[in-house]
Scaffold this active site. Structure first.
Site, PDB file in Angstrom:
ATOM      1  N   GLY A 178      -8.460   9.417   8.815  1.00 32.57           N
ATOM      2  CA  GLY A 178      -8.877   9.573  10.206  1.00 32.57           C
ATOM      3  C   GLY A 178      -9.973  10.600  10.441  1.00 32.57           C
ATOM      4  O   GLY A 178     -10.328  10.869  11.580  1.00 32.57           O
ATOM      5  N   LYS A 217       0.874  -1.165   0.000  1.00 31.52           N
ATOM      6  CA  LYS A 217       0.000   0.000   0.000  1.00 31.52           C
ATOM      7  C   LYS A 217       0.909   1.213   0.000  1.00 31.52           C
ATOM      8  O   LYS A 217       1.555   1.511   1.006  1.00 31.52           O
ATOM      9  CB  LYS A 217      -0.915  -0.014   1.230  1.00 31.52           C
ATOM     10  CG  LYS A 217      -1.784   1.219   1.346  1.00 31.52           C
ATOM     11  CD  LYS A 217      -2.581   1.243   2.637  1.00 31.52           C
ATOM     12  CE  LYS A 217      -3.128   2.645   2.863  1.00 31.52           C
ATOM     13  NZ  LYS A 217      -3.865   2.773   4.117  1.00 31.52           N
ATOM     14  N   ALA A 273      -9.424   5.408   3.315  1.00 30.64           N
ATOM     15  CA  ALA A 273      -9.321   6.566   4.216  1.00 30.64           C
ATOM     16  C   ALA A 273     -10.579   7.420   4.243  1.00 30.64           C
ATOM     17  O   ALA A 273     -11.257   7.610   3.235  1.00 30.64           O
ATOM     18  CB  ALA A 273      -8.132   7.450   3.871  1.00 30.64           C
ATOM     19  N   GLY A 274     -10.868   7.917   5.435  1.00 30.99           N
ATOM     20  CA  GLY A 274     -11.946   8.881   5.616  1.00 30.99           C
ATOM     21  C   GLY A 274     -13.297   8.276   5.946  1.00 30.99           C
ATOM     22  O   GLY A 274     -14.254   8.999   6.217  1.00 30.99           O
ATOM     23  N   ASN A 292      -9.715   1.900   9.125  1.00 28.70           N
ATOM     24  CA  ASN A 292      -9.048   1.537  10.370  1.00 28.70           C
ATOM     25  C   ASN A 292      -9.671   2.245  11.565  1.00 28.70           C
ATOM     26  O   ASN A 292     -10.277   1.640  12.443  1.00 28.70           O
ATOM     27  CB  ASN A 292      -7.551   1.869  10.245  1.00 28.70           C
ATOM     28  CG  ASN A 292      -6.706   1.319  11.400  1.00 28.70           C
ATOM     29  OD1 ASN A 292      -5.526   1.064  11.245  1.00 28.70           O
ATOM     30  ND2 ASN A 292      -7.263   1.121  12.586  1.00 28.70           N
ATOM     31  N   THR A 293      -9.550   3.579  11.579  1.00 25.95           N
ATOM     32  CA  THR A 293      -9.928   4.348  12.765  1.00 25.95           C
ATOM     33  C   THR A 293     -11.387   4.131  13.178  1.00 25.95           C
ATOM     34  O   THR A 293     -11.688   4.034  14.374  1.00 25.95           O
ATOM     35  CB  THR A 293      -9.677   5.853  12.523  1.00 25.95           C
ATOM     36  OG1 THR A 293      -8.340   6.017  12.033  1.00 25.95           O
ATOM     37  CG2 THR A 293      -9.833   6.643  13.801  1.00 25.95           C
TER      38      THR A 293
END
Lengths: 65, 253
Positions: B152, B91, B179-180, B201-202
């Site tokens: 994040g 990645k 992301a996001g 992830n977050t």
């Protein structure tokens, strides 16, 4: 000689990267190494000489996103 | 297909920021994810336990180059990751700005070109810019990973029309929203739009109950994919009755 290992200045008796990995007790097959910003494959560590002021990175798997 | 690999679950899960190793372990299992992202850092003491989690998960690993700000750093990190994790997948993140974590498109293409030539299978973290996407494909990438919103931030698909154009522009290229993403509904939305996978992830790691949230995201991604494959109805500006008018009784006075 004095080198920089993972950002810390250390005194080492190791002449090669392989010796440094062993001297510092890193698990040989569970780390990846770089010298002065360039990748050094596991098989090349024994032939990679360290010089005064060398910047060595020893990295390991870590959590990531 | 992601570099020849078919995935049943289209959720890719990050492994950072979990409250404990056990919660990470359980969240991976609950999510149903077959791909998890990992990184490389200076040797710490808890490395062994993490390696066990990776092995036990049975997941395919997608190492990242998170935190790299130049093509050279990213290339070196990718080379180290390939040896350590035993995979050509990478990645590729080359960050252009420490606050926005926005990719540096120029360094990204440069690093992608080097890595593809060295046999890496590159998953570039990119924006929805179409020309940048084309340059990455010219460089040898066969997957693109446009951001939904800043890393994040949990904002979801902040440029939905732009992402829809990207989907239309690259009909044959696997596209992963990376992301996001903050909520399962946003992940489902990405899948409904025809994106091939979602990486996050977050949103899971920072949930009050990460394991339950991981399960919710797994279900949302599955629902979104099923909806896309089933064919969504077109949007209309005006109402249209769903109950037939034919055969209606005349009851008005």
């Amino acid at each position: 000689m004095r080198i920089e290992l993972n950002g810390a200045r250390v005194e080492t008796g190791a002449i090669t990267l392989a010796e440094l990995v062993a001297e510092r007790g890193f698990p040989e097959t569970a780390v990846a190494t770089a010298l002065d910003g360039a990748f050094v494959p596991r098989g090349a560590r024994a032939d990679t000489a360290l010089a005064e002021g060398a910047r060595v990175e020893v990295l390991t798997p870590m959590q990531g996103g | 297909m992601f570099y020849g690999t078919d995935l049943t679950s289209r959720l890719m899960l990050g492994t950072a920021q979990y409250p404990s190793p056990q919660v990470l372990r359980d969240a991976i299992a609950a999510s149903g994810a077959e791909v998890i992202t990992v990184s490389l850092r200076r040797e710490g003491r808890e490395g062994g336990a993490f390696r066990d989690i990776l092995k036990d998960s049975g997941c395919r690993l997608l190492p990242n180059t998170a935190g790299c700000h130049s093509a050279r750093e990213a290339v070196t990190t990718a080379q180290m990751a390939r040896e350590l994790f035993g995979t050509d997948w990478i990645k590729l993140e080359v960050i252009g700005h420490a606050d926005t974590l926005q990719p540096d498109p120029f360094a990204l293409v440069e690093a992608a070109r080097i890595l593809c030539a060295e046999g890496f299978e590159v998953f570039p973290y990119t924006t929805e810019d179409l020309i940048l996407g084309e340059k990455l494909i010219e460089a040898g990438c066969r997957v693109l990973m446009p951001w939904g919103a800043p890393i994040g931030s949990g904002q979801g698909l902040s440029n939905r029309p732009g992402l829809a154009r990207m989907r239309a522009h690259f009909p044959e290229v696997p596209l992963v929203i990376d992301a996001g993403i903050g909520a399962p509904s946003q992940a489902a939305e990405a899948m409904e739009m025809g994106f091939d996978a979602v990486l996050l992830n977050t949103a899971v790691a920072s949930a009050r109950d990460p394991v339950a949230m991981a399960r919710a995201f797994g279900q949302a991604v599955e629902a979104g994919l099923a909806a896309h494959e089933a064919g969504l109805m077109p949007r209309r500006d005006m109402a249209r009755a769903s109950t037939p008018v034919f055969g209606m009784a005349e009851l008005a006075g």
